[in-house]
Design a protein around this motif. Structure first.
Motif, PDB file in Angstrom:
ATOM      1  N   GLY A 125       0.747  -1.143  -0.019  1.00  0.00           N
ATOM      2  CA  GLY A 125      -0.086  -0.110   0.014  1.00  0.00           C
ATOM      3  C   GLY A 125       0.962   1.296   0.083  1.00  0.00           C
ATOM      4  N   LYS A 126       0.098   2.418  -0.339  1.00  0.00           N
ATOM      5  CA  LYS A 126       0.825   3.893  -0.124  1.00  0.00           C
ATOM      6  C   LYS A 126       1.805   3.955   1.152  1.00  0.00           C
ATOM      7  N   ALA A 127       1.553   3.360   2.341  1.00  0.00           N
ATOM      8  CA  ALA A 127       2.394   3.581   3.399  1.00  0.00           C
ATOM      9  C   ALA A 127       3.589   2.910   3.414  1.00  0.00           C
ATOM     10  N   GLY A 128       3.488   1.756   2.512  1.00  0.00           N
ATOM     11  CA  GLY A 128       4.807   0.717   2.568  1.00  0.00           C
ATOM     12  C   GLY A 128       5.651   1.459   1.275  1.00  0.00           C
ATOM     13  N   ALA A 129       5.116   1.801   0.471  1.00  0.00           N
ATOM     14  CA  ALA A 129       5.649   2.472  -0.922  1.00  0.00           C
ATOM     15  C   ALA A 129       6.510   3.524  -0.591  1.00  0.00           C
ATOM     16  N   ARG A 130       6.201   4.071   0.425  1.00  0.00           N
ATOM     17  CA  ARG A 130       7.124   5.160   0.736  1.00  0.00           C
ATOM     18  C   ARG A 130       8.723   4.682   0.875  1.00  0.00           C
ATOM     19  N   ILE A 131       9.106   3.531   1.166  1.00  0.00           N
ATOM     20  CA  ILE A 131      10.130   3.159   1.118  1.00  0.00           C
ATOM     21  C   ILE A 131      10.982   3.491  -0.350  1.00  0.00           C
ATOM     22  N   GLU A 132      10.224   3.660  -1.313  1.00  0.00           N
ATOM     23  CA  GLU A 132      10.859   4.021  -2.660  1.00  0.00           C
ATOM     24  C   GLU A 132      10.484   5.530  -3.046  1.00  0.00           C
ATOM     25  N   SER A 133       9.073   5.974  -2.473  1.00  0.00           N
ATOM     26  CA  SER A 133       8.701   7.157  -3.067  1.00  0.00           C
ATOM     27  C   SER A 133       9.142   8.280  -2.390  1.00  0.00           C
ATOM     28  N   SER A 134       9.837   8.067  -1.164  1.00  0.00           N
ATOM     29  CA  SER A 134      10.607   9.072  -0.673  1.00  0.00           C
ATOM     30  C   SER A 134      11.816   9.000  -0.037  1.00  0.00           C
ATOM     31  N   LYS A 135      12.797   9.320  -0.614  1.00  0.00           N
ATOM     32  CA  LYS A 135      14.216   8.992  -0.289  1.00  0.00           C
ATOM     33  C   LYS A 135      14.689   9.238   1.115  1.00  0.00           C
ATOM     34  N   ILE A 136      14.044  10.288   1.596  1.00  0.00           N
ATOM     35  CA  ILE A 136      14.366  10.702   3.099  1.00  0.00           C
ATOM     36  C   ILE A 136      13.516   9.878   4.108  1.00  0.00           C
ATOM     37  N   TRP A 137      12.193   9.484   3.660  1.00  0.00           N
ATOM     38  CA  TRP A 137      11.671   8.764   4.474  1.00  0.00           C
ATOM     39  C   TRP A 137      12.502   7.322   4.691  1.00  0.00           C
ATOM     40  N   ALA A 138      12.925   6.804   3.535  1.00  0.00           N
ATOM     41  CA  ALA A 138      13.428   5.474   3.524  1.00  0.00           C
ATOM     42  C   ALA A 138      15.043   5.775   4.285  1.00  0.00           C
ATOM     43  N   LYS A 139      15.716   6.858   4.130  1.00  0.00           N
ATOM     44  CA  LYS A 139      17.152   7.073   5.018  1.00  0.00           C
ATOM     45  C   LYS A 139      16.624   6.926   6.291  1.00  0.00           C
ATOM     46  N   ASN A 140      15.474   7.814   6.574  1.00  0.00           N
ATOM     47  CA  ASN A 140      15.202   7.649   8.079  1.00  0.00           C
ATOM     48  C   ASN A 140      14.805   6.380   8.544  1.00  0.00           C
ATOM     49  N   PHE A 141      14.116   5.748   7.917  1.00  0.00           N
ATOM     50  CA  PHE A 141      13.771   4.392   8.134  1.00  0.00           C
ATOM     51  C   PHE A 141      14.955   3.301   8.448  1.00  0.00           C
ATOM     52  N   MET A 142      15.617   3.520   7.675  1.00  0.00           N
ATOM     53  CA  MET A 142      17.188   2.721   7.703  1.00  0.00           C
ATOM     54  C   MET A 142      17.726   3.101   8.947  1.00  0.00           C
ATOM     55  N   ALA A 143      18.026   4.531   9.243  1.00  0.00           N
ATOM     56  CA  ALA A 143      18.628   4.869  10.414  1.00  0.00           C
ATOM     57  C   ALA A 143      17.918   4.380  11.593  1.00  0.00           C
ATOM     58  N   LYS A 144      16.706   4.425  11.520  1.00  0.00           N
ATOM     59  CA  LYS A 144      15.924   3.890  12.925  1.00  0.00           C
ATOM     60  C   LYS A 144      16.032   2.268  13.017  1.00  0.00           C
ATOM     61  N   ASN A 145      16.194   1.674  11.917  1.00  0.00           N
ATOM     62  CA  ASN A 145      16.238   0.371  11.922  1.00  0.00           C
ATOM     63  C   ASN A 145      17.717  -0.280  11.854  1.00  0.00           C
ATOM     64  N   HIS A 146      18.652   0.622  12.251  1.00  0.00           N
ATOM     65  CA  HIS A 146      20.028   0.299  11.931  1.00  0.00           C
ATOM     66  C   HIS A 146      20.467  -0.685  10.724  1.00  0.00           C
ATOM     67  N   ILE A 147      19.959  -0.444   9.576  1.00  0.00           N
ATOM     68  CA  ILE A 147      20.201  -0.968   8.381  1.00  0.00           C
ATOM     69  C   ILE A 147      21.406  -0.080   7.824  1.00  0.00           C
TER      70      ILE A 147
END
Ligand code: AMP
Ligand code: GLY
Length: 433
Positions: A93-115
């Protein structure tokens, strides 16, 4: 079972081709499709970006299952719309697709999850972005500049000088080459190493990892020229050992899935990790929310099993277990593009000939997947940057490569180009081991 595939590129042609081989796939239709897909499935002119029409169309057609190829409809919330209509959909869905549709969202997500990923900062003020770039460069740190939003793979700049990096900020933020997608930029540390694509089918809990692939993003041979959506790919990748794949799963894929669960996002579809191996250690360059194009055209042909049950189980949140799908053989694809692809003009409406010749060469050991093509007065013509993907498969990667290049060399359209050096790392690796 009636299946709808959404999209019109080479990836969707490969999806239709593969799904059609499934014994449980009774009928397959595509929206909007392309002339190649039209030989395998009925195509309907409903635009992939139009989520409301598409959901209505899926209902009218009484489809049992939808597989979405491109990122844009997922980012628009097509999967949410279909779920609401009670139609199972492969794709988040739209919420999960943010991993691609916003690089900032994705980078913050990675930082939060120690990726593991490149160090980064983001800006919506071009002057602040430039100050940061100047400081980084003065400290001896090269950077990469990226538009935050979706840009069909063309929104990343890997500059060779400080001037080029500053210029990238102007292109994205002042000249607004990518429109609203460039309202924010991400500036990140430049990493050096081999790139790798790892794609997993997931139901939000379990991971079924597909054969690894390598994609070639630069427009021209020798990894020169601007970034593109991808100029060719091969699968599997000999440098990916079982141990490396296990490391990627535990340090990247698993934390991402857990991260989605923590945010109450039901992520069902493909999680694509674009990685860079830095001294053997995998870092995430980007996540995508769908299969890669052209990776799909190399990966799907080497999967021996039926993918429809897997897609359906993922969409239903019912994948029985984690596993790794082995590659049955090697596949190699080259993307034939129009003259201006990656630069300015894409020179559409050029007649395409001799696909039959390529098909005769490939026989049962390859396929010509259509990308941006259309019918015009009874002739097949180009309709955008990436025009065709020519894939060949074989027990030997070297032979698959030769076959794909040879078959592609027979196809003609004015201004056509394909990179002659796809797979160079693997071919070199095979020769030197
Ligand atoms: P992206 O749109 O983030 O996938 O970036 C497109 C391409 O730019 C990647 O496939 C890499 O070739 C290159 N790239 C992106 N980020 C980096 C980075 N941090 N360091 C080096 N190259 C990068
Ligand atoms: N080939 C890279 C992508 O699909 O994003």
């Amino acid at each position: 079972m009636k299946v709808l595939v959404v999209g019109k590129g080479g990836r969707e042609h490969a999806l239709v081709w593969k799904l059609k081989q499934s014994p449980s796939c009774g009928e397959i239709i595509c929206a909007p499709g392309n002339p190649g897909i039209g030989k395998l499935a009925d195509c309907f002119p409903v635009l992939a970006a139009d989520k409301l029409h598409l959901a209505d169309f899926a209902k009218e057609q009484a489809v049992d299952f939808v597989a979405v190829g491109p990122e844009q409809p997922l980012a628009n919330g097509l999967a949410d719309e279909l779920q609401a209509a009670g139609i199972p959909c492969f794709g988040p869905g739209k919420a999960g697709a943010r991993i691609e549709s916003s690089k900032i969202w994705a980078k913050n997500f990675m930082a939060k999850n120690h990726i593991p990923t490149a160090r980064f900062a983001f800006f919506n003020d071009p002057d602040k972005a430039k100050d940061y770039i100047r400081k980084e460069w003065a400290a001896g740190q090269q950077v990469v500049v990226k538009a935050d939003g979706l840009c069909e793979g063309k929104g990343a700049y890997v500059p060779e000088s400080e001037e080029e990096a500053l210029r990238a900020v102007d292109i994205i933020m002042i000249e607004k080459k990518f429109g609203l997608a460039g309202e924010w930029v991400v500036v990140e540390e430049r990493l050096f190493g081999q790139e790798l694509t790892i794609q997993a089918i997931t139901d939000g809990q379990r991971l079924v990892i597909l054969p690894p692939a390598q994609d070639y993003k630069h427009r021209n041979a020798g990894d020169k020229g601007p970034m593109t959506g991808g100029m060719g790919a091969y699968a599997p990748v000999p440098i990916v050992t079982e141990q490396l794949l296990a490391e990627i799963k535990e340090t990247i894929l698993r934390p991402a899935i857990k991260g989605f669960a923590c945010e109450s996002i039901a992520y069902r579809g493909v999680l694509y990790a674009g990685l860079m191996l830095v001294e053997g250690k995998p870092y995430v360059i980007e996540f995508n929310c769908r299969l890669g194009d052209p990776e799909a055209q190399a990966v799907l042909p080497v999967i021996d099993e039926d993918i429809l049950p897997l897609f359906r189980a993922a969409a239903a949140g019912k994948l029985p277990e984690d596993r790794i799908i082995p590659a049955g053989q090697h596949a190699f694809c080259v993307v034939m593009v129009s003259l201006g692809y990656g630069f300015q003009e894409e020179h559409p409406n050029q007649e395409i000939t001799h696909i039959d010749w390529a098909t005769d060469i490939l026989r049962e050991e390859g396929f010509v997947f259509y990308c941006n093509t259309k019918w015009q007065k009874g002739k097949l013509v180009t309709n955008g940057g990436r025009v065709l993907t020519v894939t060949a498969w074989d027990k030997s990667l070297v032979r698959a490569g030769s076959l794909a290049n040879y078959a592609a060399s027979k196809i003609c359209f004015a201004g056509s180009y394909f990179r002659p050096d796809i797979g160079y790392q693997a071919l070199h690796y095979q020769r030197s081991t």
